[in-house]
Design an enzyme around this catalytic site. Structure first.
Site, PDB file in Angstrom:
ATOM      1  N   TYR A   1      13.155  -6.243 -94.799  1.00 30.27           N
ATOM      2  CA  TYR A   1      13.816  -7.549 -94.779  1.00 30.27           C
ATOM      3  C   TYR A   1      12.843  -8.564 -95.361  1.00 30.27           C
ATOM      4  O   TYR A   1      11.659  -8.588 -94.986  1.00 30.27           O
ATOM      5  CB  TYR A   1      14.179  -7.926 -93.346  1.00 30.27           C
ATOM      6  CG  TYR A   1      14.766  -9.305 -93.154  1.00 30.27           C
ATOM      7  CD1 TYR A   1      14.052 -10.296 -92.461  1.00 30.27           C
ATOM      8  CD2 TYR A   1      16.020  -9.631 -93.642  1.00 30.27           C
ATOM      9  CE1 TYR A   1      14.579 -11.560 -92.259  1.00 30.27           C
ATOM     10  CE2 TYR A   1      16.570 -10.897 -93.446  1.00 30.27           C
ATOM     11  CZ  TYR A   1      15.843 -11.857 -92.750  1.00 30.27           C
ATOM     12  OH  TYR A   1      16.372 -13.104 -92.560  1.00 30.27           O
TER      13      TYR A   1
ATOM     14  N   ASP B   1       5.360  -8.094 -99.276  1.00 34.33           N
ATOM     15  CA  ASP B   1       5.873  -9.090 -98.335  1.00 34.33           C
ATOM     16  C   ASP B   1       5.061  -8.943 -97.047  1.00 34.33           C
ATOM     17  O   ASP B   1       5.320  -8.048 -96.247  1.00 34.33           O
ATOM     18  CB  ASP B   1       7.354  -8.865 -98.074  1.00 34.33           C
ATOM     19  CG  ASP B   1       7.894  -9.866 -97.062  1.00 34.33           C
ATOM     20  OD1 ASP B   1       9.134  -9.968 -96.935  1.00 34.33           O
ATOM     21  OD2 ASP B   1       7.096 -10.533 -96.381  1.00 34.33           O
TER      22      ASP B   1
ATOM     23  N   LYS C   1       4.930 -16.853 -90.989  1.00 32.48           N
ATOM     24  CA  LYS C   1       4.571 -16.647 -89.582  1.00 32.48           C
ATOM     25  C   LYS C   1       3.180 -17.194 -89.238  1.00 32.48           C
ATOM     26  O   LYS C   1       2.993 -18.397 -89.116  1.00 32.48           O
ATOM     27  CB  LYS C   1       4.745 -15.177 -89.208  1.00 32.48           C
ATOM     28  CG  LYS C   1       6.230 -14.718 -89.302  1.00 32.48           C
ATOM     29  CD  LYS C   1       6.432 -13.301 -88.841  1.00 32.48           C
ATOM     30  CE  LYS C   1       7.793 -12.769 -89.236  1.00 32.48           C
ATOM     31  NZ  LYS C   1       8.890 -13.187 -88.347  1.00 32.48           N
TER      32      LYS C   1
HETATM   33  P1  KE4 Z   1      11.644 -16.544 -92.397  1.00 34.32           P
HETATM   34  O1  KE4 Z   1      12.531 -17.067 -93.480  1.00 34.32           O
HETATM   35  O2  KE4 Z   1      12.422 -16.108 -91.149  1.00 34.32           O
HETATM   36  O3  KE4 Z   1      10.469 -17.465 -92.078  1.00 34.32           O
HETATM   37  O4  KE4 Z   1      10.907 -15.212 -92.944  1.00 34.32           O
HETATM   38  C1  KE4 Z   1      11.742 -14.162 -93.407  1.00 34.32           C
HETATM   39  C2  KE4 Z   1      10.966 -12.866 -93.371  1.00 34.32           C
HETATM   40  C3  KE4 Z   1      10.442 -12.383 -94.551  1.00 34.32           C
HETATM   41  N1  KE4 Z   1       9.728 -11.231 -94.579  1.00 34.32           N
HETATM   42  C4  KE4 Z   1       9.509 -10.525 -93.448  1.00 34.32           C
HETATM   43  C5  KE4 Z   1       8.705  -9.253 -93.520  1.00 34.32           C
HETATM   44  C6  KE4 Z   1      10.018 -10.980 -92.204  1.00 34.32           C
HETATM   45  O5  KE4 Z   1       9.790 -10.246 -91.082  1.00 34.32           O
HETATM   46  C7  KE4 Z   1      10.762 -12.167 -92.163  1.00 34.32           C
HETATM   47  C8  KE4 Z   1      11.372 -12.700 -90.879  1.00 34.32           C
HETATM   48  N2  KE4 Z   1      11.237 -11.863 -89.721  1.00 34.32           N
HETATM   49  C9  KE4 Z   1      12.295 -11.981 -88.744  1.00 34.32           C
HETATM   50  C10 KE4 Z   1      12.026 -11.008 -87.589  1.00 34.32           C
HETATM   51  N3  KE4 Z   1      11.645  -9.701 -88.004  1.00 34.32           N
HETATM   52  C11 KE4 Z   1      12.436 -13.371 -88.228  1.00 34.32           C
HETATM   53  C12 KE4 Z   1      13.308 -13.524 -87.005  1.00 34.32           C
HETATM   54  C13 KE4 Z   1      14.621 -14.150 -87.321  1.00 34.32           C
HETATM   55  O6  KE4 Z   1      15.179 -13.881 -88.403  1.00 34.32           O
HETATM   56  O7  KE4 Z   1      15.092 -14.919 -86.452  1.00 34.32           O
END
Ligand code: KE4
Length: 420
Positions: free
Chosen positions: A145, A240, A268
């Protein structure tokens, strides 16, 4: 805990916000709750809900909090920055300091652009890779993701996998026409895709340690193979590291595994718990970005003073190797404690207990997990005052605020579930 009754709070939330949440996985539907936990405050390893219940928190806001909730040094840095104003939309020295911390830590990064979220960083890195290579196609991996970027939402992990959304309406066939989905850890499959699409391949985008189908480490040689294949085809290798950056090592998975990508996506931890993310790489690539180059990318609150203050406060402290020794120690203790109850997979300070017999090395393995059983385990743990991610396809994140007692309490609660 019985299935939560619908409270007035929840009825109001769901009348004003779709599903009552600002991000789908928080709704806790996949773990069988009618109403999720509403958090009122956090402190160190703990969160407290609006009813005064306290939980050992292994979600830690999905990974940003290395020092736990409301750590005093981060708060002090944010308070001091706030006293000077919250946003200027102009260059600040703090942005340069944060960029310097990232460049010093992450092997692939000479230059970096700050943005507001991991999604924005992924979207921007993909645009840059396509512009630099003058190619359109991208290879991603099932179960990985990269935020809700249209072109990368094909067979994504995290909330998409949790909610079992096969593909997302609104993402047009045209947008994903250039997206090729391969199997994580499937070197032959990627090699075949490169053989077939290599000419038009702009990038291979990968979570170097998959964290969005649960914690799935790269098989030996997998990352090295991606490096070789991108070199051979002229595509860029994009890591990523939104989750793994500053989490599995100060220099992220690329430091831990010794494979250096062309571009790195971060989020993060980089924002220290506030909204900040970044993407970076060699100067020759990054200087294609406006205003130096012709690849447009922008953001009103990019490099926000409060977020950069929090990020600097955290990243400076991550120069101390003792932080990673502690994350490793706590992670190892938790992994050993949970090992009798399922497939536990861990890389440094990120781990998952899979309700699955045998190792989970791919999206197909992860899809075979017993999510019903995981949901029952989640509800049992919540009753016991232990808050793990409300999805089988996420990770637990130890922080330096967690203690051996927190670990032991968690293991005992898991044992009680499996013994019942
Ligand atoms: P954000 O747009 O949520 O800041 O980051 C997206 C993203 C991109 N790449 C990786 C590897 C990620 O894990 C994420 C976001 N992680 C999720 C939980 N695994 C965020 C939680 C959520 O979507 O509420």
């Amino acid at each position: 805990m019985a299935l939560r009754q619908r409270t007035d709070r929840w009825r109001r939330a769901t009348s004003l916000i779709p599903g009552g949440v600002s991000s789908p996985v928080r709704a806790m539907r996949s773990v069988g709750l009618d109403e999720p936990v509403f958090v009122a405050r956090g402190e160190g390893a703990w969160v407290e809900d609006v009813d005064g219940n306290r939980y050992v928190d292994w979600v830690q806001s999905w990974g940003p909090l290395v020092f736990g909730h409301a750590d005093q040094e981060t708060l002090a840095a944010v308070h001091a920055a706030a006293d000077r104003g919250t946003t200027f939309g102009a260059p600040t020295e703090a942005e340069v300091e944060l960029a310097a911390e990232i460049a010093d830590a992450v092997p692939s990064v000479e230059m970096v652009r700050l943005v507001g979220s991991g999604t924005e960083a992924s979207m921007s890195a993909l645009r840059l890779a396509r512009a630099v290579t003058r190619r359109d196609r991208v290879i991603k991996f099932a179960g990985c993701y990269h935020g809700h970027v249209d072109a990368l939402l094909a067979r994504a992990g995290s909330g998409v996998m949790t909610l079992g959304i096969p593909s997302t309406p609104g993402v047009t066939a045209g947008v994903t026409a250039d997206t090729i989905v391969c199997g994580f850890n499937d070197v032959d499959g990627v090699a075949a895709a490169c053989e077939h699409y290599g000419e038009g391949l702009a990038a291979i985008v990968v979570e170097p340690v998959a964290g969005n189908m649960g914690c799935v480490p790269p098989a030996p040689g997998f990352l090295e193979a991606l490096r070789m294949l991108t070199d051979a085809t002229g595509a860029l290798l994009v890591f990523d590291e939104v989750m793994t950056g500053f989490r599995v090592a100060r220099g992220g998975a690329q430091e831990r595994y010794g494979v250096t990508p062309d571009l790195t996506i971060l989020g993060k931890i980089v924002g220290g718990g506030l909204p900040a993310a970044a993407f970076g790489g060699r100067a020759e690539l990054m200087e294609r970005l406006a205003p130096v180059g012709d690849v447009y990318q922008a953001g009103t609150l990019a490099g926000n003073p409060l977020a950069t203050a929090a990020g600097i406060s955290v990243l400076r402290r991550l120069r101390d190797p003792a932080v990673y020794e502690e994350l490793e120690r706590l992670g190892s203790r938790l992994e050993e404690g949970l090992a009798p109850f399922g497939a536990v997979q861990r890389v440094g300070g990120m781990l998952t207990l899979f309700c699955h017999d045998g190792p989970v090395a791919s999206y197909d393995d992860a899809s075979a997990c017993d999510t019903e059983r995981f949901g029952a385990l989640f509800r049992h743990l919540l009753d016991a005052g232990v808050y793990v991610p409300p999805s089988q396809f996420e990770c637990l994140f130890p922080s330096t605020a967690h203690t051996d007692e927190n670990v032991d309490r968690t293991v005992e609660a898991v044992r009680a579930f499996f013994d019942s």
